[in-house]
Design a protein around this motif. Structure first.
Motif, short mmCIF file in Angstrom:
data_model
loop_
_atom_site.label_atom_id
_atom_site.label_comp_id
_atom_site.label_asym_id
_atom_site.label_seq_id
_atom_site.Cartn_x
_atom_site.Cartn_y
_atom_site.Cartn_z
N ASP A 1 0.83 -1.21 0.00
CA ASP A 1 0.00 0.00 0.00
C ASP A 1 0.86 1.25 0.00
OD1 ASP A 1 -2.29 -1.50 -0.01
OD2 ASP A 1 -2.72 -1.25 2.12
N HIS B 1 2.53 1.62 -3.44
CA HIS B 1 1.57 2.02 -4.46
C HIS B 1 1.02 3.42 -4.21
CE1 HIS B 1 0.70 -2.56 -4.93
NE2 HIS B 1 1.73 -2.20 -5.66
N ARG C 1 -1.14 -5.04 -7.04
CA ARG C 1 -1.99 -3.85 -7.02
C ARG C 1 -3.48 -4.21 -6.93
NH1 ARG C 1 -0.01 1.15 -8.29
NH2 ARG C 1 2.19 1.28 -8.86
N GLN C 2 -3.86 -5.25 -7.63
CA GLN C 2 -5.25 -5.71 -7.58
C GLN C 2 -5.62 -6.12 -6.15
OE1 GLN C 2 -7.86 -5.56 -9.36
NE2 GLN C 2 -8.72 -7.52 -10.01
N SER D 1 -4.15 -5.10 -3.29
CA SER D 1 -4.20 -3.92 -2.42
C SER D 1 -5.52 -3.17 -2.61
CB SER D 1 -3.03 -2.99 -2.74
OG SER D 1 -1.80 -3.54 -2.32
N ALA D 2 -5.92 -3.01 -3.86
CA ALA D 2 -7.18 -2.32 -4.13
C ALA D 2 -8.37 -3.09 -3.55
CB ALA D 2 -7.35 -2.13 -5.63
N TRP D 3 -8.36 -4.40 -3.71
CA TRP D 3 -9.45 -5.23 -3.19
C TRP D 3 -9.54 -5.13 -1.68
CZ3 TRP D 3 -8.65 -10.45 -0.95
CH2 TRP D 3 -9.85 -11.09 -0.65
N ALA E 1 -8.60 -2.71 0.13
CA ALA E 1 -8.98 -1.34 0.48
C ALA E 1 -10.42 -1.02 0.07
CB ALA E 1 -8.03 -0.34 -0.16
N HIS F 1 -11.65 -0.75 -3.08
CA HIS F 1 -11.85 -0.01 -4.32
C HIS F 1 -11.29 -0.80 -5.49
CE1 HIS F 1 -7.60 1.25 -4.35
NE2 HIS F 1 -7.74 1.55 -3.07
N SER F 2 -11.46 -0.29 -6.70
CA SER F 2 -11.06 -1.04 -7.89
C SER F 2 -9.72 -0.57 -8.41
CB SER F 2 -12.12 -0.89 -8.99
OG SER F 2 -12.26 0.47 -9.35
N TYR F 3 -9.08 -1.44 -9.18
CA TYR F 3 -7.82 -1.12 -9.84
C TYR F 3 -8.02 -1.39 -11.33
CZ TYR F 3 -3.08 -1.97 -11.61
OH TYR F 3 -1.93 -1.94 -12.37
N ASP F 4 -7.63 -0.44 -12.16
CA ASP F 4 -7.96 -0.54 -13.59
C ASP F 4 -6.79 -0.97 -14.45
OD1 ASP F 4 -6.44 1.72 -13.41
OD2 ASP F 4 -7.89 3.08 -14.36
#
Length: 243
Positions: free
Chosen positions: A27, A30, A191-192, A194-196, A198, A200-203
């Motif tokens: 985190d 990133h 990154r996917q 970490s986003a999950w 947290a 939220h989404s990662y694009d």
């Protein structure tokens, strides 16, 4: 086990546990990078690959296929692209009446199958195709980028490429060990995650290439236009220019 990049909750337990142990460093790396060092991050990515390597990863190859080509993939797997392989595809499609010998000669004289980024490489997405707005031309033109990249706007040859075959997505489960020199999909996985965690989404758009022929055991299915599964998988209903 098959890793589905789009569904982190289903990832192998050892991968989830490892990423949970390192998520604070991830985190920070990133984000603002207050304390995480490149050495720590590189070590996490190296260890992550070691945990991923025994597994397969769900992947999608976006293309346009004739019925014969689709049947051959289901029966025999996928061969490595090459100049000879493309010329054989052109000859076979011509023999089936897909286009004239003059058009075939035009294709043979304008291809880019010897490009170092295309020859000997089969490219796959690790996220579902509807997440990538750049796949449309793969579905729109037959022959792959090595053929259409130079002639898609040609007033004679371009329209022919649009008329051959059917928009298709080859869905595969590929051993991660076939990506020993990856293009960084491990970083996308980190990154996917970490986003999950947290909420939220990662694009990101993780993708890579295999440099060996893919056996038929790796092929799960071929999804074709205009089926409902194809529309859901590709999001083609939202394309500005219809397929």
């Amino acid at each position: 086990m098959i890793l589905d990049y789009d569904a982190p909750a289903t990832w192998p337990a050892e991968v989830i546990n490892f990423l949970d142990e390192t998520v604070a460093i991830l985190d920070d790396w990133h984000g603002v990078q207050r304390f995480a060092t490149p050495y720590e991050y590189d070590d996490i990515i190296r260890r992550l690959y070691a945990l991923l390597e025994p597994h397969d990863i769900l992947a999608w190859h976006n293309t346009r296929l004739t019925a014969r080509e689709a049947e051959a993939i289901l029966a025999n797997g996928m061969f490595l692209p090459s100049v000879d392989a493309l010329l054989q595809r052109i000859d076979a499609a011509q023999a089936e009446g897909a286009f004239s010998s003059a058009i075939a000669d035009g294709f043979k004289g304008r291809h880019q199958a010897d490009s170092p980024t295309r020859a000997g490489r089969i490219w796959f997405l690790f996220t579902r195709p509807h997440n990538d707005t750049g796949i449309e031309d793969f579905l729109r033109f037959w022959g792959g980028e090595s053929l259409y990249a130079a002639i898609d706007r040609d007033p004679t040859l371009g329209p022919v490429l649009r008329s051959v075959g059917i928009p298709s997505v080859v869905e595969a489960a590929i051993p991660i060990a076939l990506f020993p020199d990856s293009l960084g999909f491990e970083s996308h996985i980190a990154r996917q995650f970490s986003a999950w965690r947290a909420g939220h989404s990662y694009d990101g758009l993780p993708h890579d290439r295999v440099r060996v022929a893919l056996p038929r055991e790796c092929i799960r299915r071929i999804v074709t236009f205009p089926s409902a599964d194809f529309s859901e998988l590709t999001g083609c209903d939202q394309y500005y220019e219809p397929l």
